[in-house]
Design a protein around this motif. Structure first.
Motif, short mmCIF file in Angstrom:
data_model
loop_
_atom_site.label_atom_id
_atom_site.label_comp_id
_atom_site.label_asym_id
_atom_site.label_seq_id
_atom_site.Cartn_x
_atom_site.Cartn_y
_atom_site.Cartn_z
N MET A 181 -5.73 4.92 -7.48
CA MET A 181 -5.89 4.68 -6.06
C MET A 181 -6.11 3.19 -5.84
O MET A 181 -6.81 2.53 -6.61
N SER A 182 -5.47 2.64 -4.79
CA SER A 182 -5.54 1.20 -4.60
C SER A 182 -5.63 0.84 -3.12
O SER A 182 -5.35 1.65 -2.24
N TYR A 183 -6.01 -0.42 -2.88
CA TYR A 183 -6.11 -0.94 -1.52
C TYR A 183 -5.95 -2.45 -1.58
O TYR A 183 -6.09 -3.07 -2.66
N SER A 184 -5.63 -3.08 -0.47
CA SER A 184 -5.60 -4.53 -0.36
C SER A 184 -6.48 -4.92 0.82
O SER A 184 -6.47 -4.26 1.86
N GLY A 185 -7.26 -5.98 0.65
CA GLY A 185 -8.18 -6.36 1.70
C GLY A 185 -9.43 -5.51 1.66
O GLY A 185 -9.98 -5.20 0.61
#
Length: 716
Positions: A702-706
């Protein structure tokens, strides 16, 4: 000729192989079955040999190729049954086989396996810790109670030194499966009598088919363990099993599932609940098969919420019924909405245009703007959906007197008549344009069936999958489709996977399942690490059960599979995140995972499109999934989160889990407008992420940016 018995651990090993390796396994199995026992020992290709130093003297291996070996259990009782238990690389095969002991449980009389070496290593360590512990986990139950549940002496010694659930979990992949499940349920607070009924008695009830010859102990135990072991009687049956993955899946119907699916009759509506991967859909399909076998004239409706799920059910049922067209013709597999359209068309005529969600939303927006109302278009739509349609209110007097269940916004004196006028105008404008919403169509179909008894499709039974997503108007239709009586309605669902805005109290609709409910707690899809991680995403969010009368719980819900812990990573930019996803997918493929067994998903189509393009530029095949439909094309599945519902993959990457996407502001009613609706919307947002995470069987990224989503606070 030897007989082959195939365990679930063997299937799990095969499932981890790439396609060419699977083909070589199938070839080796086919050759094995064609040889005599004497020829097996002499054949240099298969190279059947003992495992020196094994805790179980019956352990053998055969060669698949230079890198892979099949581990099997040879008979020592005069029978010709060889049990295929694992397939893995050469060195790991011997290490795995040396540590394990197969035995027949004295209580259930089923074949079971334990990692005896590991248990003997861990038990003394825990025993030293237990000396200083104030309380032991199973101190409240006597040896007699534990033995009654099938716990044998080896497991009992381990159980007596366990101080808490963490230590019990350490034994999860080491103890015999049924014994561990019994101990786990005790630790979760379940009554020993209930555990005995659901687990032990169900095993004991399995009838061993008489063959005319006296069976050895191993062969008899294999026959009794049919929920985890398939006995193959000939080359044709072996070829059939190897060609149909779903058939292998259905063979391993757990006793709890079998007891529910093949119960002779239910006195009225019955309900099956359970977390993701517990086999609710398989139980529903088996229930259909059971109902069809009751009478040659039986007609069944198998229904669900979306077209994609209906396609999946149709495919699964065809496999389960061996494509018997005569049986399939007696089952209608479709959505509830499509059923409503058919009923209205047959009993009333062309229903006109049916609006999609976007068109319905635009009409409410125009209405709110044109009338200069103090309520938002979202409030009006929710009032219409959750009060008017949910309670089937047809007059202003009914609306003014009703309890607005589930609505957290109070209405001032005199506001209800004005709201009634607005909602009536919405209906009048639709009628003028010869249009309706899907829920209006369901409500109309239900009224037609009630007003004209004996007409309509004429089903004997209705089986519902993914029941948690249905609206009260849809439930009224289902209730009207089949006469009240034994086995009228059979429904499966999981309130923790409720991702659409539907709330219902079955009891308020006259659908009582009291005394006819069953809960499935064992996950067969994902590892325990993925399940535990995914449950954290829900953050203890209270979830109402399907009856609407009490909270639902995932207590006792677990998997006996183990693997790596999910990974959650943050990145500085969306581009950097996409590159990380591509690297992760590339690593999975390099490790032997087929591209078609990998899914990459995100909330928004724009992000999935960009990631899909990057995957393609990296030389990875890509298949775009739409509405949960996945074909056999060889490629990484790229999808929105909603479209993953009903699918499963070995590895899943969930991208874009940012603060602006979860929760997604347009999908959440402001708390100042309606606090109850706000809580419901936030729960649905958490459930959406939970559903996406639990599509993964072995690996989750699972990933995110910001800025990350607040839902990740417990797992980052």
């Amino acid at each position: 000729m030897p007989q082959i018995a195939i365990t679930n651990t063997f299937w799990e090993g095969v499932d981890r192989l790439d396609k060419p390796s699977r083909a070589r396994v199938h070839k080796a199995m086919a050759k094995f079955q064609q040889l005599t026992v004497h020829q097996l020992h002499a054949d240099k290709g298969l190279h059947l040999e003992s495992v020196v130093g094994s805790r179980d003297p019956r352990m053998r291996t055969i060669r698949v190729d230079d890198g892979q070996r099949i581990v099997l259990l040879a008979p020592d009782d005069g029978s010709d049954v060889f049990v295929f238990v694992h397939v893995v690389s050469h060195d790991k095969a011997y290490s795995w086989a040396k540590r394990r002991l197969y035995s027949v449980n004295a209580v259930t009389r089923c074949l079971e396996v334990r990692d005896l070496t590991a248990m003997e290593q861990i038990t003394p360590l825990f025993a030293r810790e237990a000396e200083a512990a104030p309380k032991l986990l199973f101190a409240g139950w006597s040896d007699t109670v534990l033995r009654h549940l099938g716990v044998d002496d080896v497991t009992l010694r381990a159980a007596r030194v366990i101080t808490g659930k963490a230590q019990l979990e350490a034994f999860g992949s080491l103890m015999p499966e049924d014994q561990f499940e019994a101990l786990w349920l005790l630790a979760e607070g379940f009554d020993p009598d209930d555990i005995y009924r659901d687990l032990v008695a169900a095993r004991q009830a399995v009838v061993v088919e008489e063959t005319g010859e006296k069976q050895g102990e191993l062969a008899a135990a294999v026959s009794r363990t049919r929920s985890r072991i398939a006995l193959v009687t000939g080359p044709e049956e072996l070829a059939d099993i190897l060609a149909k993955p779903f058939d292998a899946w259905r063979i391993f119907l757990h006793p709890t599932q079998r007891r529910v699916a093949y119960r002779p009759a239910y006195a009225g509506p019955a309900q099956v609940t359970g977390g993701p991967g517990t086999g609710k859909t398989v139980v529903a399909l088996h229930r259909v098969r059971h109902l069809l076998g009751r009478s040659p004239d039986t007609r069944v409706l198998l229904t669900t919420y979306t077209s994609a799920l209906a396609r999946s059910l149709r495919s699964g049922l065809a496999l389960l019924l061996d494509h018997d067209q005569a049986l399939l013709d007696r089952v209608t597999v479709t959505t509830v909405d499509a059923t409503a359209h058919r009923v209205v068309r047959e009993l009333h005529g062309n229903p006109g245009d049916v609006l999609g969600d976007k068109d319905e939303r635009r009409r409410w927006q125009r209405l709110a703007r044109g009338l200069d109302l103090p309520w938002s278009d979202a409030f009006l739509a929710q009032e219409y959906r959750h009060v008017l349609l949910a309670q089937d209110l047809r007059t202003r007097e009914e609306y003014e007197k009703c309890l607005r269940r589930g609505r957290g916004s109070k209405l001032a004196a005199g506001q209800r008549p004005r709201l009634w006028e607005v909602m009536t105008r919405f209906e009048e404008e639709l009628a003028h344009d010869r249009a309706c919403t899907w829920l209006q169509l369901c409500a109309r179909a239900a009224r037609l069936l009630r007003d004209r008894p004996g007409e309509g499709p004429g089903y004997d039974h209705v089986v519902v999958d993914e029941a948690q997503d249905l609206h009260p108007a849809q439930w009224r239709l289902l209730r009207a489709l089949v006469p009240e009586g034994p086995d009228d309605l059979f429904l499966t669902g999981d309130p923790h996977q409720r991702i659409y805005d539907s709330r219902v109290s079955l009891r308020s609709l006259g659908l009582s399942v009291a005394g006819r409910g069953a809960r499935l707690r064992l996950n067969y899809r994902s590892t325990e690490e993925i399940l535990r991680w995914s449950r954290t995403l829900l953050d203890g969010e209270p979830v109402a059960d399907l009856t609407g009368d009490a909270p639902d719980s995932l207590s006792g819900y677990r998997s006996l599979l183990h693997g790596e812990r999910p990974v959650c990573e943050g990145h500085g930019t969306e581009a950097a995140e996409a590159d990380a996803v591509v690297r992760k997918v590339g690593a999975w493929v390099a490790a032997g995972v087929a591209p078609s067994e990998i899914a990459v998903c995100a909330r928004f189509h724009t992000q999935t499109a960009r990631i899909g393009d990057r995957l393609a530029r990296a030389g990875l095949p890509v298949v775009r999934v739409k509405d949960g439909e996945s074909d056999d094309a060889a490629g990484v599945r790229v999808s929105s989160l909603h479209s993953l519902k009903g699918l499963e993959f070995r590895c899943v990457a969930v991208a874009g889990v940012t603060a602006s996407a979860f929760p997604f502001p347009p999908a959440v009613t402001p708390a100042e407008v309606d606090p109850l609706q706000n809580a419901t919307d936030l729960a649905a947002e958490r459930c959406l992420l939970f559903v996406a995470s639990t599509r993964a069987r072995e690996a989750l990224y699972m990933s995110y940016s910001g800025r990350p989503s607040i839902f990740l606070d417990g797992v980052r």
